[in-house]
Design an enzyme around this catalytic site. Structure first.
Site, PDB file in Angstrom:
ATOM      1  N   ARG A 226       0.848  -1.186   0.000  1.00 59.43           N
ATOM      2  CA  ARG A 226       0.000   0.000   0.000  1.00 59.43           C
ATOM      3  C   ARG A 226       0.889   1.243   0.000  1.00 59.43           C
ATOM      4  NH1 ARG A 226      -3.323  -2.925  -1.648  1.00 59.43           N
ATOM      5  NH2 ARG A 226      -5.360  -3.440  -0.748  1.00 59.43           N
ATOM      6  N   HIS A 274      -1.240   0.000  -9.817  1.00 53.15           N
ATOM      7  CA  HIS A 274      -1.897  -0.952  -8.901  1.00 53.15           C
ATOM      8  C   HIS A 274      -2.373  -2.199  -9.673  1.00 53.15           C
ATOM      9  CE1 HIS A 274      -4.037  -1.224  -4.780  1.00 53.15           C
ATOM     10  NE2 HIS A 274      -3.901  -2.445  -5.289  1.00 53.15           N
TER      11      HIS A 274
HETATM   12  P1  NDP Z   1      -1.275 -11.799   4.907  1.00 57.42           P
HETATM   13  O1  NDP Z   1      -2.230 -11.337   5.940  1.00 57.42           O
HETATM   14  O2  NDP Z   1      -1.367 -13.189   4.427  1.00 57.42           O
HETATM   15  O3  NDP Z   1       0.221 -11.584   5.408  1.00 57.42           O
HETATM   16  C1  NDP Z   1       0.624 -10.439   6.095  1.00 57.42           C
HETATM   17  C2  NDP Z   1       2.047 -10.630   6.588  1.00 57.42           C
HETATM   18  O4  NDP Z   1       2.490  -9.377   7.133  1.00 57.42           O
HETATM   19  C3  NDP Z   1       2.173 -11.666   7.718  1.00 57.42           C
HETATM   20  O5  NDP Z   1       3.362 -12.380   7.601  1.00 57.42           O
HETATM   21  C4  NDP Z   1       2.184 -10.783   8.962  1.00 57.42           C
HETATM   22  O6  NDP Z   1       2.877 -11.324  10.085  1.00 57.42           O
HETATM   23  C5  NDP Z   1       2.966  -9.592   8.455  1.00 57.42           C
HETATM   24  N1  NDP Z   1       2.723  -8.424   9.313  1.00 57.42           N
HETATM   25  C6  NDP Z   1       1.543  -7.843   9.626  1.00 57.42           C
HETATM   26  N2  NDP Z   1       1.736  -6.827  10.487  1.00 57.42           N
HETATM   27  C7  NDP Z   1       3.065  -6.784  10.738  1.00 57.42           C
HETATM   28  C8  NDP Z   1       3.874  -5.988  11.560  1.00 57.42           C
HETATM   29  N3  NDP Z   1       3.363  -5.008  12.323  1.00 57.42           N
HETATM   30  N4  NDP Z   1       5.209  -6.236  11.610  1.00 57.42           N
HETATM   31  C9  NDP Z   1       5.733  -7.234  10.853  1.00 57.42           C
HETATM   32  N5  NDP Z   1       5.016  -8.035  10.045  1.00 57.42           N
HETATM   33  C10 NDP Z   1       3.696  -7.807   9.982  1.00 57.42           C
HETATM   34  O7  NDP Z   1      -1.426 -10.754   3.687  1.00 57.42           O
HETATM   35  P2  NDP Z   1      -1.168 -11.035   2.133  1.00 57.42           P
HETATM   36  O8  NDP Z   1       0.184 -11.591   1.981  1.00 57.42           O
HETATM   37  O9  NDP Z   1      -2.309 -11.786   1.538  1.00 57.42           O
HETATM   38  O10 NDP Z   1      -1.273  -9.542   1.540  1.00 57.42           O
HETATM   39  C11 NDP Z   1      -0.382  -8.519   1.955  1.00 57.42           C
HETATM   40  C12 NDP Z   1      -0.843  -7.180   1.366  1.00 57.42           C
HETATM   41  O11 NDP Z   1      -0.568  -7.113  -0.029  1.00 57.42           O
HETATM   42  C13 NDP Z   1      -2.345  -6.903   1.434  1.00 57.42           C
HETATM   43  O12 NDP Z   1      -2.735  -6.491   2.725  1.00 57.42           O
HETATM   44  C14 NDP Z   1      -2.505  -5.798   0.403  1.00 57.42           C
HETATM   45  O13 NDP Z   1      -2.328  -4.544   1.015  1.00 57.42           O
HETATM   46  C15 NDP Z   1      -1.352  -6.037  -0.574  1.00 57.42           C
HETATM   47  N6  NDP Z   1      -1.842  -6.434  -1.907  1.00 57.42           N
HETATM   48  C16 NDP Z   1      -1.528  -5.631  -2.992  1.00 57.42           C
HETATM   49  C17 NDP Z   1      -1.951  -5.971  -4.251  1.00 57.42           C
HETATM   50  C18 NDP Z   1      -1.547  -5.178  -5.434  1.00 57.42           C
HETATM   51  O14 NDP Z   1      -2.009  -5.453  -6.545  1.00 57.42           O
HETATM   52  N7  NDP Z   1      -0.675  -4.210  -5.303  1.00 57.42           N
HETATM   53  C19 NDP Z   1      -2.768  -7.164  -4.476  1.00 57.42           C
HETATM   54  C20 NDP Z   1      -3.007  -7.949  -3.294  1.00 57.42           C
HETATM   55  C21 NDP Z   1      -2.559  -7.573  -2.057  1.00 57.42           C
HETATM   56  P3  NDP Z   1       2.372 -12.690  10.793  1.00 57.42           P
HETATM   57  O15 NDP Z   1       2.870 -13.780   9.855  1.00 57.42           O
HETATM   58  O16 NDP Z   1       3.066 -12.690  12.091  1.00 57.42           O
HETATM   59  O17 NDP Z   1       0.870 -12.609  10.870  1.00 57.42           O
HETATM   60  C1  OXD Z   2      -5.862  -6.221  -3.004  1.00 55.26           C
HETATM   61  C2  OXD Z   2      -5.439  -5.279  -3.997  1.00 55.26           C
HETATM   62  O1  OXD Z   2      -5.676  -5.967  -1.828  1.00 55.26           O
HETATM   63  O2  OXD Z   2      -5.869  -5.416  -5.151  1.00 55.26           O
HETATM   64  O3  OXD Z   2      -6.401  -7.266  -3.381  1.00 55.26           O
HETATM   65  O4  OXD Z   2      -4.651  -4.360  -3.730  1.00 55.26           O
END
Ligand code: NDP
Ligand code: OXD
Length: 310
Positions: A226, A274
């Site tokens: 993001r 995006h």
């Molecule tokens: P998940 O919820 O599966 O994974 C999130 C990861 O981030 C976990 O490993 C979590 O730790 C870690 N995390 C969360 N908070 C913290 C913190 N404070 N400190 C350190 N690590 C942290 O999410 P996804 O992998 O499915 O997606 C990640 C992001 O990707 C989405 O939220 C979205 O914003 C973005 N996205 C962007 C897209 C695009 O097209 N640009 C498309 C899809 C997603 P833990 O393992 O301990 O829970």
């Molecule tokens: C998502 C994205 O979070 O598209 O799926 O960014």
């Protein structure tokens, strides 16, 4: 009972077709034409207007059509007692890993500089910059669905891969770190960093001056998470003086990226609109499978934990 589709962002007809295919006999209404709101028990949403979900008194499932849920979490009227699911799909994961690997490789192999040389008609070999992947370290912020797969694929390409998460993780072949101390320890080792964190109060603005100051000189940044993870002025300052050598940015504080923003023209920046990983109609099966589970009284999968914010 009926489903409602709430999104000003994508085409309701696409979802009508998917509901007819995967949930034959179910009725899909499209916000704001909901009719009797008491009949709605499932909301399919992507960035719904804040307050909309609170008008549905019998809601039993909020199914987010994307992976990130920060827009839902920011709704002051969000009915937090209603189970919330998000999109986790292998095709989304594949897209994201491909995108992040592309950014790491473009940066480490100096693709922007070679393209500039080509346009200038100059044959310039930057041999001093070349190092094999096994001598390059890449840090992945977030080791969830997307970050975990990206880390594994970067490791398969031969990079030394570090990963950072909130809680301790153990991924074979990845040097795993967690917590603030873990991040500081990891950053100084990395030639490239990929951000795949959810946007929460703990991660907003995490890529700031302090963070960037810990990176190796000329490090590469890929942000596909993001825009608000980055403090733009701090990143631009680091790009200007070369502390960050290249940034591939897919997400921005304001989208579309406003005309005239310095990212549009910065020589060390490549932006994409995006598109790192898109929700495709073919992914509807996974999203609607949770509706089937709800109807069958089975446990939901890919649930969001509102207390963590992701
Ligand atoms: P998940 O919820 O599966 O994974 C999130 C990861 O981030 C976990 O490993 C979590 O730790 C870690 N995390 C969360 N908070 C913290 C913190 N404070 N400190 C350190 N690590 C942290 O999410 P996804 O992998 O499915 O997606 C990640 C992001 O990707 C989405 O939220 C979205 O914003 C973005 N996205 C962007 C897209 C695009 O097209 N640009 C498309 C899809 C997603 P833990 O393992 O301990 O829970
Ligand atoms: C998502 C994205 O979070 O598209 O799926 O960014």
């Amino acid at each position: 009972m009926a489903l409602v589709y709430i999104s000003p962002w994508s085409d309701a007809n696409l979802w009508r077709q998917q509901v007819a295919r995967h949930l034959p006999g179910e009725e899909l209404r499209v916000w704001p034409d909901v009719g009797d709101a008491r009949a709605i028990d499932v909301a399919l949403v992507w960035k719904p207007p804040h307050g909309a979900l609170a008008t549905l008194p019998n809601l039993k499932l909020i199914a987010n059509l994307g992976a990130g849920v920060e827009h839902l979490m920011a709704d002051p009227a969000l009915p937090r007692h209603v189970p919330m699911t998000r999109l986790v799909h292998p095709l989304m994961t594949e897209q994201m890993s491909e995108y992040c690997a592309l950014g790491v490789m473009m940066g480490l192999r100096r693709v922007a500089e070679y393209m500039a040389s080509q346009r200038a008609g100059q044959w310039v070999a930057r041999e001093a910059d070349v190092a094999p992947p096994s001598q390059r370290a890449v840090g992945v912020l977030g080791l969830g669905e997307l970050g975990g797969d990206t880390a594994r694929k970067l490791a398969a390409l031969g990079y030394q891969v570090h990963g950072w998460s909130r809680s301790p993780r153990d991924l074979p072949g990845i040097a795993c770190h967690h917590g603030r101390d873990g991040l500081d320890a990891m950053l100084g080792a990395c030639d490239a960093v990929v951000c795949l964190l959810p946007l929460t109060t703990a991660t907003r603005g995490i890529i700031d001056r302090r963070f960037l100051g810990r990176l190796k000189p000329g490090a590469i940044l890929v942000n596909a998470a993001r825009g608000a993870h980055v403090v733009d002025d701090d990143l631009l300052a680091a790009l200007d003086d070369g502390r960050v050598g290249f940034a591939l940015l897919d997400v921005f504080y304001d989208e579309p990226l406003p005309a005239g923003h310095r990212y549009w023209s910065h020589p060390r920046v490549m932006i994409t609109p995006h598109i790192a990983a898109l929700t495709l109609p073919v992914m509807a099966d996974v999203i609607l499978a949770n509706v089937k589970r709800l109807r069958a009284g089975q446990p939901l999968v890919d649930q969001v934990d509102p207390t963590r914010g992701y």
